[in-house]
Design a protein around this motif. Structure first.
Motif, short mmCIF file in Angstrom:
data_model
loop_
_atom_site.label_atom_id
_atom_site.label_comp_id
_atom_site.label_asym_id
_atom_site.label_seq_id
_atom_site.Cartn_x
_atom_site.Cartn_y
_atom_site.Cartn_z
N UNK A 19 -38.33 87.73 -36.81
CA UNK A 19 -38.48 89.17 -37.02
C UNK A 19 -38.10 89.57 -38.44
N UNK A 20 -37.33 88.73 -39.12
CA UNK A 20 -36.95 88.99 -40.51
C UNK A 20 -38.11 88.59 -41.43
N UNK A 21 -38.22 89.23 -42.58
CA UNK A 21 -39.32 88.89 -43.50
C UNK A 21 -39.14 87.50 -44.11
N UNK A 22 -40.26 86.80 -44.27
CA UNK A 22 -40.26 85.51 -44.95
C UNK A 22 -40.13 85.75 -46.44
N UNK A 23 -39.25 84.99 -47.08
CA UNK A 23 -39.03 85.15 -48.52
C UNK A 23 -39.98 84.24 -49.28
N UNK A 24 -40.72 84.81 -50.19
CA UNK A 24 -41.75 84.07 -50.91
C UNK A 24 -41.18 82.91 -51.72
N UNK A 25 -39.96 83.08 -52.24
CA UNK A 25 -39.38 82.06 -53.10
C UNK A 25 -38.15 81.42 -52.45
N UNK A 26 -38.37 80.93 -51.25
CA UNK A 26 -37.29 80.29 -50.51
C UNK A 26 -37.79 78.96 -49.95
N UNK A 27 -36.99 77.90 -50.14
CA UNK A 27 -37.36 76.54 -49.75
C UNK A 27 -36.29 75.97 -48.83
N UNK A 28 -36.73 75.41 -47.71
CA UNK A 28 -35.84 74.76 -46.75
C UNK A 28 -36.05 73.26 -46.87
N UNK A 56 -34.73 80.00 -54.05
CA UNK A 56 -33.54 79.71 -53.25
C UNK A 56 -33.76 78.41 -52.49
N UNK A 57 -32.75 77.55 -52.47
CA UNK A 57 -32.82 76.28 -51.75
C UNK A 57 -31.76 76.25 -50.65
N UNK A 58 -32.19 75.84 -49.45
CA UNK A 58 -31.26 75.66 -48.33
C UNK A 58 -31.48 74.26 -47.78
N UNK A 59 -30.38 73.49 -47.69
CA UNK A 59 -30.46 72.11 -47.24
C UNK A 59 -30.07 71.97 -45.77
N UNK A 74 -27.36 79.16 -35.71
CA UNK A 74 -27.59 80.51 -36.24
C UNK A 74 -27.99 80.47 -37.72
N UNK A 75 -27.15 79.90 -38.56
CA UNK A 75 -27.44 79.93 -39.99
C UNK A 75 -28.70 79.16 -40.36
N UNK A 76 -28.81 77.92 -39.89
CA UNK A 76 -29.98 77.11 -40.25
C UNK A 76 -31.29 77.67 -39.67
N UNK A 77 -31.32 78.10 -38.41
CA UNK A 77 -32.55 78.71 -37.91
C UNK A 77 -32.95 79.95 -38.71
N UNK A 78 -31.96 80.74 -39.13
CA UNK A 78 -32.28 81.93 -39.94
C UNK A 78 -32.94 81.52 -41.25
N UNK A 79 -32.34 80.56 -41.93
CA UNK A 79 -32.89 80.15 -43.22
C UNK A 79 -34.26 79.51 -43.07
N UNK A 80 -34.44 78.72 -42.02
CA UNK A 80 -35.75 78.11 -41.79
C UNK A 80 -36.81 79.16 -41.49
N UNK A 81 -36.45 80.13 -40.68
CA UNK A 81 -37.40 81.18 -40.28
C UNK A 81 -37.79 82.08 -41.43
#
Length: 369
Positions: A19-28, A56-59, A74-81
């Motif tokens: 439901x949160x917007x996808x960030x154009x410059x975010x990499x998982x 933004x990078x999330x490992x 919670x945190x990882x699913x949010x960043x992936x989504x």
């Protein structure tokens, strides 16, 4: 069942965060096989920092487990989504239950640069095979080195060939970079100053499914030690599971020239320093062959592996770029006599793009589309 429940819970939170917007410059970045700087994910991460610092990078690594529930569920699913790009170096089974927005790119780099033994959908069964299949359907880009590997990976991942791109694997860039290799060799001598001037023999066997419960080394260490000359050192690099079971077996042999380097953090450094590689069915051969150094293939269980193990995509003896030996005596004789025949065509057949620009092609493909 417990793992599946964890995957489902991960997916539940993922879809809530859709439901949160996808960030154009975010990499998982999923690096559950190799989170080091020389792995495919590490190389991609470094290039992002250099060329796209605003991203933004999330490992996600092996350290991210359900033992840290807030982080994992919670945190990882949010960043992936909320990511536009997902890079992986391994299977990520929670993806079996995920549905990404149409414009999200899921890039499977895998952790090998080729394959000898069959894997994935070609060997797995039951629930694991079903979960892997579903997870692999999320892949939008599967990166390989050659058309031959493309055919094998299409089968192993069960993905449409149209989603497989023959542009070269980032890790091959490192193995073609002489400055990088020189730095790695120097790092090795800083870690092991007593090795300078020595002939380093690296033994790196593959993981065997049949030996999970009862791992074995299949080498008589005393015979190996007796066969070494004064200028030889014998390094043993085992799969983490095997290494943990054989730690005591390998202890106390350094004075005789045998070193357990299974916990050494960077395999690339060991490859750069090794004068010869001994392996069997491991994909490590695809990296080491780029150094144009000799290899021996100690396939002590070849007949059994062909019949009851994973088996191979191609005829093993004619495919591998070095002499195949099936007994310890043959192996030690070859080492003593420095008898290392090579198959010169192996590199040409498996690496049509040897320009060191695989990472650049990857970025052009993924970030310019």
């Amino acid at each position: 069942m417990i793992k599946q429940a964890g995957y489902l819970l991960f997916a539940l939170f993922f879809h809530l965060f859709r439901l949160c917007p996808v960030k154009e410059k975010k990499v998982f970045l999923v690096a559950t096989h190799d989170a080091g700087p020389d792995g495919n994910i590490g190389i991609v991460s470094q290039r992002l920092k250099e060329e796209k610092p605003e991203y933004e990078q999330v490992w996600f690594t092996r350290d991210n487990t359900i033992r840290r529930p807030v982080d994992f569920f919670i945190k990882k699913p949010y960043h992936l989504a909320t990511s536009s790009y997902v890079f992986l170096d391994n299977e990520f089974l929670p993806m079996a239950y995920l549905h990404f927005p149409q414009n999200v790119k899921v890039i499977q780099l895998w952790h090998g640069t080729g394959t000898i033994k069959r894997f994935g959908q070609d060997v797995n069964t039951g629930t694991l095979k079903k979960l892997e299949y579903r997870a692999n359907q999320r892949i939008t880009h599967l990166i390989v080195n050659s058309d031959a590997v493309k055919t094998e990976y299409a089968s192993a991942f069960a993905v449409d060939p149209d989603r497989i791109y023959v542009i070269g694997n980032p890790r091959t860039d490192r193995m073609l970079d002489k400055k990088y290799l020189t730095g790695k060799t120097e790092q090795f001598y800083r870690d092991y100053p007593e090795m300078k001037g020595k002939h380093c023999i690296l033994y790196a066997p593959t993981f065997r499914d049949a030996e999970v419960a009862d791992p074995k080394l299949h080498l008589d260490l005393q015979k190996v030690a007796d066969s070494l000359s004064e200028e030889d050192v014998f390094f043993i690099r085992l799969h983490p599971h095997i290494a943990s079971h054989l730690k005591e077996t390998l202890a106390g042999w350094q004075e005789k020239g045998i070193y357990n380097v299974s916990e050494y953090p960077e395999i690339a450094t060991l490859l750069a320093a090794a004068g010869i590689l001994i392996t069997d069915y491991s994909s490590i051969v695809f990296e080491y062959c780029l150094l144009e150094r000799p290899m021996l293939f100690y396939a002590y269980d070849l007949k059994e592996f062909e019949k009851t193990g994973r088996s191979f995509y191609r005829d093993y003896r004619s495919f591998v770029p070095g002499q195949v030996v099936e007994t310890e005596e043959e192996l030690l004789d070859c080492l003593k006599e420095r008898n290392y025949p090579k198959k010169e065509s192996f590199v040409r057949e498996n690496f049509p793009l040897l320009d060191g620009n695989a990472t650049s092609r990857l970025f052009a493909l993924i970030f310019s589309e």
